[in-house]
Design an enzyme around this catalytic site. Structure first.
Site, PDB file in Angstrom:
ATOM      1  N   ASP A 137       0.079   1.626 -21.482  1.00 30.06           N
ATOM      2  CA  ASP A 137      -1.169   0.581 -21.440  1.00 30.06           C
ATOM      3  C   ASP A 137      -1.900   0.678 -22.782  1.00 30.06           C
ATOM      4  OD1 ASP A 137      -1.952   3.478 -21.391  1.00 30.06           O
ATOM      5  OD2 ASP A 137      -3.642   3.103 -20.176  1.00 30.06           O
ATOM      6  N   ASP A 155      -1.244   4.788 -27.266  1.00 31.44           N
ATOM      7  CA  ASP A 155       0.087   4.252 -26.865  1.00 31.44           C
ATOM      8  C   ASP A 155       0.819   3.524 -28.017  1.00 31.44           C
ATOM      9  OD1 ASP A 155      -0.433   4.137 -23.592  1.00 31.44           O
ATOM     10  OD2 ASP A 155      -2.318   4.100 -24.611  1.00 31.44           O
ATOM     11  N   ASN A 195      -5.933   1.629 -19.916  1.00 33.58           N
ATOM     12  CA  ASN A 195      -6.843   1.627 -20.922  1.00 33.58           C
ATOM     13  C   ASN A 195      -7.823   0.043 -21.035  1.00 33.58           C
ATOM     14  OD1 ASN A 195      -6.690   4.029 -22.187  1.00 33.58           O
ATOM     15  ND2 ASN A 195      -4.965   3.255 -23.168  1.00 33.58           N
ATOM     16  N   THR A 204       2.821   6.885 -20.380  1.00 33.80           N
ATOM     17  CA  THR A 204       1.799   6.997 -21.262  1.00 33.80           C
ATOM     18  C   THR A 204       0.443   6.295 -20.759  1.00 33.80           C
ATOM     19  OG1 THR A 204       1.977   5.479 -22.894  1.00 33.80           O
ATOM     20  CG2 THR A 204       3.368   7.617 -23.528  1.00 33.80           C
ATOM     21  N   PHE A 257      -7.868  10.975 -17.927  1.00 36.67           N
ATOM     22  CA  PHE A 257      -8.135   9.489 -17.730  1.00 36.67           C
ATOM     23  C   PHE A 257      -6.856   8.926 -16.890  1.00 36.67           C
ATOM     24  CE2 PHE A 257      -6.962   4.964 -18.690  1.00 36.67           C
ATOM     25  CZ  PHE A 257      -8.255   4.296 -18.498  1.00 36.67           C
ATOM     26  N   ASN A 258      -5.624   9.206 -17.379  1.00 31.28           N
ATOM     27  CA  ASN A 258      -4.427   8.574 -16.575  1.00 31.28           C
ATOM     28  C   ASN A 258      -4.559   8.899 -15.091  1.00 31.28           C
ATOM     29  OD1 ASN A 258      -3.657   7.061 -18.936  1.00 31.28           O
ATOM     30  ND2 ASN A 258      -2.464   8.699 -19.756  1.00 31.28           N
ATOM     31  N   HIS A 300      -3.155  11.648 -27.997  1.00 31.02           N
ATOM     32  CA  HIS A 300      -2.369  11.922 -26.833  1.00 31.02           C
ATOM     33  C   HIS A 300      -0.920  11.441 -26.732  1.00 31.02           C
ATOM     34  CE1 HIS A 300      -6.429  12.937 -25.393  1.00 31.02           C
ATOM     35  NE2 HIS A 300      -6.830  11.795 -25.782  1.00 31.02           N
ATOM     36  N   ASP A 301      -1.015  10.076 -26.696  1.00 30.79           N
ATOM     37  CA  ASP A 301       0.485   9.665 -26.046  1.00 30.79           C
ATOM     38  C   ASP A 301       1.775   9.967 -26.911  1.00 30.79           C
ATOM     39  OD1 ASP A 301      -1.048   8.775 -23.948  1.00 30.79           O
ATOM     40  OD2 ASP A 301      -1.322   6.786 -24.585  1.00 30.79           O
TER      41      ASP A 301
HETATM   42  C1  BDR Z   1      -5.015   8.842 -22.225  1.00 27.69           C
HETATM   43  O1  BDR Z   1      -6.089   8.004 -21.505  1.00 27.69           O
HETATM   44  C2  BDR Z   1      -5.830   6.780 -22.595  1.00 27.69           C
HETATM   45  O2  BDR Z   1      -7.114   6.424 -22.905  1.00 27.69           O
HETATM   46  C3  BDR Z   1      -4.961   7.256 -23.443  1.00 27.69           C
HETATM   47  O3  BDR Z   1      -4.266   6.220 -23.909  1.00 27.69           O
HETATM   48  C4  BDR Z   1      -4.185   8.362 -22.860  1.00 27.69           C
HETATM   49  O4  BDR Z   1      -2.989   7.991 -22.398  1.00 27.69           O
HETATM   50  C5  BDR Z   1      -5.821  10.165 -22.435  1.00 27.69           C
HETATM   51  O5  BDR Z   1      -6.583  10.652 -21.450  1.00 27.69           O
HETATM   52 CA    CA Z   2      -2.004   5.558 -22.584  1.00 28.63          CA
END
Ligand code: BDR
Ligand code: CA
Length: 314
Positions: free
Chosen positions: A10, A15, A39, A127, A169-170, A243-244
């Protein structure tokens, strides 16, 4: 052996870095990039994937559009992190190559068809919210046999969430999809906030990438200049979790990370704890382990790998 992957994302700044890391690696073959609402809305995430692949001169990579909303909830987006477009940045705008378009086939059908038609087993690399993966598994459960592993960024095992105190978040965005994936019986690896917060970008890292002196590393810097604004404020430090790309780094060099095979289940409905990953680290519930949860990352090795790979791009 070359690992065949579908990158389900996303984009999103981090990402975008995951796409770049995968595209730069000869050890990985990207079968397709599937996009999901997360996102930012789906139109933006698709367009951002097209932008990233245009910039790195990989318009041969096929991009598919997937689900624009989670299975049950309305879409919750993170413009507060990634900006209005989902990929805001300083510097020149990226103009998508006019001949480069999203594929007509839906991401879900592409995932199913690819899993069924490829003789080697495939790695799914989500991701973003797990909606596309869960919908594919629901539509054709037989694809499980062709999936070697799902390595996903999401969740928080032994640390706070970043979207609510208990949820990352995800997983927060689509907890129902997360449980479908966790219940699938497919080998799973979770790269949650526990590890991604050990892999931090700061000024020093941006400067070091710039030493590569190529447009992709410059792009990395421009992305990070924007992406770090929100995190510096929230965490009151100079460090921002990247993160990703951890998902791709794990495929390339698994020993950057350490973890444990445990049971993970997601809270779907609670007002307070929606999207919490309930990780039975101590095995107290006796529920069957279903997920390798990563807890440690070697940031030095991670950034060496990333710098080296970005230097291979234009
Ligand atoms: C995740 O949430 C998104 O904002 C980032 O791309 C990542 O995948 C982190 O919590
Ligand atoms: Ca992401």
């Amino acid at each position: 052996m070359i690992k065949k992957i579908i990158l389900d994302c996303d984009p999103g700044h981090d990402d975008a870095v995951a796409i770049m890391l995968a595209a730069a690696s000869s050890e990985i073959e990207i079968l397709g990039i599937t996009c999901v609402g997360g996102n930012s809305g789906l139109n933006n995430t698709v367009n951002n994937a097209l932008k990233v692949c245009t910039l790195i001169e990989r318009t041969d990579l096929k991009i598919f559009s997937g689900s624009n909303k989670p299975i049950h909830y309305d879409l919750f987006t993170a413009e507060y992190v990634h900006g209005k477009t989902g990929l805001d940045k300083k510097g020149d705008p990226i103009i998508v190559n006019p001949d480069y378009n999203v594929q007509e086939q839906s991401a879900i059908d592409f995932i199913i068809e690819t899993c069924k038609s490829t003789s080697d087993q495939i790695y799914l690399c989500p991701t973003g919210p797990l909606t596309n993966i869960a919908l594919s598994l629901q539509k054709d459960p037989s694809i499980k046999n062709n999936i070697k592993e799902i390595v996903f960024m999401g969740g928080a095992a032994m640390c706070l969430g970043n979207t609510t105190p208990s949820a990352e978040f995800n997983i927060y965005v689509d907890p129902h999809a997360a449980n479908i994936v966790l219940d699938s019986g497919i080998p799973l690896t979770m790269m949650g906030l526990d590890v991604t917060h050990q892999v931090n970008v700061n000024k020093m890292i941006i400067n070091s990438m710039n030493e590569n002196n190529n447009k992709s590393s410059k792009f990395f810097g421009e992305l990070m200049e924007f992406y770090t604004i929100f995190h510096k404020k929230l965490y009151e430090t100079e460090d921002t979790p990247l993160h990703d790309p951890c998902v791709i780094a794990y495929l390339l060099e698994p020993n950057i990370f350490k973890g444990k095979l445990v049971n993970v289940i997601v809270e779907e409905n609670s007002k307070l704890t929606r999207g919490e990953t309930i990780v039975d680290w101590l095995g107290v519930t006796k529920r069957k382990p279903n997920c390798m949860v990563m807890s440690h990352a070697d940031d030095k090795k991670f950034f060496e790998l990333l710098k080296n790979k970005l230097s291979c791009l234009p």
